[in-house]
Design a protein around this motif. Structure first.
Motif, mmCIF file in Angstrom:
data_model
loop_
_atom_site.group_PDB
_atom_site.id
_atom_site.type_symbol
_atom_site.label_atom_id
_atom_site.label_comp_id
_atom_site.label_asym_id
_atom_site.label_seq_id
_atom_site.Cartn_x
_atom_site.Cartn_y
_atom_site.Cartn_z
ATOM 1 N N GLU A 177 0.834 -1.203 0.000
ATOM 2 C CA GLU A 177 0.000 0.000 0.000
ATOM 3 C C GLU A 177 0.870 1.255 0.000
ATOM 4 O OE1 GLU A 177 -3.245 -0.265 -0.325
ATOM 5 O OE2 GLU A 177 -3.114 -2.437 -0.213
ATOM 6 N N THR A 178 0.277 2.383 -0.405
ATOM 7 C CA THR A 178 0.984 3.665 -0.346
ATOM 8 C C THR A 178 0.795 4.351 0.999
ATOM 9 O OG1 THR A 178 -0.889 4.805 -1.328
ATOM 10 C CG2 THR A 178 0.851 4.059 -2.839
ATOM 11 N N ALA A 179 -0.071 3.781 1.839
ATOM 12 C CA ALA A 179 -0.312 4.329 3.179
ATOM 13 C C ALA A 179 -0.671 3.177 4.103
ATOM 14 C CB ALA A 179 -1.443 5.346 3.145
ATOM 15 N N GLY A 180 -0.415 3.380 5.397
ATOM 16 C CA GLY A 180 -0.757 2.349 6.365
ATOM 17 C C GLY A 180 -0.532 2.828 7.777
ATOM 18 N N SER A 181 -0.735 1.915 8.728
ATOM 19 C CA SER A 181 -0.580 2.225 10.148
ATOM 20 C C SER A 181 0.032 1.036 10.865
ATOM 21 C CB SER A 181 -1.938 2.524 10.784
ATOM 22 O OG SER A 181 -2.531 3.634 10.183
ATOM 23 N N LEU A 182 0.860 1.342 11.832
ATOM 24 C CA LEU A 182 1.413 0.326 12.730
ATOM 25 C C LEU A 182 1.041 0.718 14.155
ATOM 26 C CD1 LEU A 182 4.969 -0.188 11.227
ATOM 27 C CD2 LEU A 182 3.184 -1.900 11.373
ATOM 28 N N PRO A 183 0.363 -0.168 14.885
ATOM 29 C CA PRO A 183 -0.002 0.167 16.261
ATOM 30 C C PRO A 183 1.230 0.186 17.169
ATOM 31 C CG PRO A 183 -0.622 -2.091 15.757
ATOM 32 C CD PRO A 183 -0.110 -1.483 14.487
ATOM 33 N N VAL A 184 1.263 1.147 18.092
ATOM 34 C CA VAL A 184 2.360 1.227 19.057
ATOM 35 C C VAL A 184 1.865 1.085 20.492
ATOM 36 C CG1 VAL A 184 3.850 2.558 17.521
ATOM 37 C CG2 VAL A 184 2.332 3.764 19.088
ATOM 38 N N VAL A 185 0.570 0.842 20.665
ATOM 39 C CA VAL A 185 -0.001 0.639 22.000
ATOM 40 C C VAL A 185 0.683 -0.575 22.627
ATOM 41 C CG1 VAL A 185 -2.100 0.003 23.248
ATOM 42 C CG2 VAL A 185 -2.207 1.662 21.389
ATOM 43 N N GLY A 186 1.081 -0.436 23.873
ATOM 44 C CA GLY A 186 1.714 -1.532 24.587
ATOM 45 C C GLY A 186 3.227 -1.549 24.494
ATOM 46 N N LEU A 187 3.812 -0.702 23.644
ATOM 47 C CA LEU A 187 5.268 -0.626 23.554
ATOM 48 C C LEU A 187 5.800 0.325 24.613
ATOM 49 C CD1 LEU A 187 5.814 -0.367 19.695
ATOM 50 C CD2 LEU A 187 6.017 -2.393 21.150
ATOM 51 N N ARG A 188 7.006 0.075 25.065
ATOM 52 C CA ARG A 188 7.647 0.990 26.011
ATOM 53 C C ARG A 188 7.931 2.325 25.329
ATOM 54 N NH1 ARG A 188 12.101 -2.460 29.428
ATOM 55 N NH2 ARG A 188 10.559 -3.755 30.497
ATOM 56 N N SER A 189 7.876 3.381 26.102
ATOM 57 C CA SER A 189 8.219 4.704 25.570
ATOM 58 C C SER A 189 9.682 4.718 25.171
ATOM 59 C CB SER A 189 7.974 5.776 26.627
ATOM 60 O OG SER A 189 6.606 5.844 26.941
ATOM 61 N N GLY A 190 9.978 5.428 24.087
ATOM 62 C CA GLY A 190 11.363 5.556 23.664
ATOM 63 C C GLY A 190 11.506 5.704 22.169
ATOM 64 N N VAL A 191 12.737 5.500 21.698
ATOM 65 C CA VAL A 191 13.081 5.638 20.294
ATOM 66 C C VAL A 191 12.923 4.281 19.601
ATOM 67 C CG1 VAL A 191 14.952 6.159 18.665
ATOM 68 C CG2 VAL A 191 14.700 7.506 20.764
ATOM 69 N N TYR A 192 12.334 4.325 18.413
ATOM 70 C CA TYR A 192 12.194 3.156 17.553
ATOM 71 C C TYR A 192 12.580 3.566 16.138
ATOM 72 C CZ TYR A 192 9.636 0.866 21.307
ATOM 73 O OH TYR A 192 9.304 0.299 22.510
ATOM 74 N N PHE A 193 12.748 2.588 15.277
ATOM 75 C CA PHE A 193 13.082 2.848 13.882
ATOM 76 C C PHE A 193 12.048 2.182 12.994
ATOM 77 C CE2 PHE A 193 16.913 3.146 16.360
ATOM 78 C CZ PHE A 193 17.400 4.371 15.963
ATOM 79 N N LEU A 194 11.531 2.940 12.055
ATOM 80 C CA LEU A 194 10.528 2.445 11.122
ATOM 81 C C LEU A 194 11.214 2.245 9.778
ATOM 82 C CD1 LEU A 194 7.617 1.639 10.807
ATOM 83 C CD2 LEU A 194 7.010 4.035 10.590
ATOM 84 N N GLU A 195 11.344 0.981 9.381
ATOM 85 C CA GLU A 195 12.043 0.622 8.151
ATOM 86 C C GLU A 195 11.026 0.314 7.052
ATOM 87 O OE1 GLU A 195 15.495 -2.414 7.574
ATOM 88 O OE2 GLU A 195 13.574 -3.456 7.276
ATOM 89 N N PHE A 196 11.157 0.995 5.931
ATOM 90 C CA PHE A 196 10.287 0.782 4.782
ATOM 91 C C PHE A 196 11.085 0.113 3.677
ATOM 92 C CE2 PHE A 196 8.655 4.634 6.841
ATOM 93 C CZ PHE A 196 7.343 4.252 7.071
ATOM 94 N N SER A 197 10.523 -0.944 3.088
ATOM 95 C CA SER A 197 11.118 -1.598 1.927
ATOM 96 C C SER A 197 10.150 -1.466 0.767
ATOM 97 C CB SER A 197 11.372 -3.087 2.201
ATOM 98 O OG SER A 197 12.284 -3.247 3.255
ATOM 99 N N GLY A 198 10.675 -1.075 -0.381
ATOM 100 C CA GLY A 198 9.854 -0.947 -1.575
ATOM 101 C C GLY A 198 10.019 -2.161 -2.475
ATOM 102 N N TYR A 199 9.304 -2.160 -3.557
ATOM 103 C CA TYR A 199 9.407 -3.257 -4.521
ATOM 104 C C TYR A 199 10.649 -3.116 -5.380
ATOM 105 C CZ TYR A 199 4.869 -4.943 -3.151
ATOM 106 O OH TYR A 199 3.838 -5.471 -2.424
#
Length: 86
Positions: free
Chosen positions: A52-74
Motif C-alpha cells: 500500500e501507499t499508506a498504512g498504520s502500525l499500532p504502538v499501544v503496549g510498547l515501552r516509551s522511547g526511540v524506535y526505527f521504522l524501516e520501509f522496503s519498496g518493490y
C-alpha cells in the motif's frame, strides 16, 4: 530519514504523528512492500506487509522511547526513519 540504501521515492514517505502513543501512520508516493518497526537493538516489534501507499502500525503496549521504522519498496530499496513512542 536516518539511513537509506538508495535514494528514491521512499525518501518522500511521511510518518505521523511523531511522537505517537497509539499509531504510527505513514503515507507516500510509492507502494511499500514491508514496514517494520524496530527497537533500538534492531529487534522487530511490529510488521506490516501488503503493497500500500499508506498504512498504520499500532504502538499501544510498547515501552516509551526511540524506535526505527524501516520501509522496503518493490524496486526502491529501503529507508529507515526514527520515531518516538510515548
Amino acid at each position: 530519514p536516518v539511513a537509506t540504501t538508495s535514494a528514491s521515492a521512499l525518501d518522500e514517505i511521511k510518518v505521523f504523528p511523531n511522537p505517537a502513543s497509539e499509531m504510527n501512520n505513514f503515507a507516500g508516493p510509492v507502494r511499500v512492500r514491508t514496514a517494520r518497526l524496530l527497537d533500538v537493538a534492531g529487534r522487530e516489534v511490529r510488521r506490516m506487509t501488503g503493497g500500500e501507499t499508506a498504512g498504520s502500525l499500532p504502538v499501544v503496549g510498547l515501552r516509551s522511547g526511540v524506535y526505527f521504522l524501516e520501509f522496503s519498496g518493490y524496486t526502491e530499496g529501503r529507508i529507515v526513519q526514527r520515531v518516538m513512542v510515548w
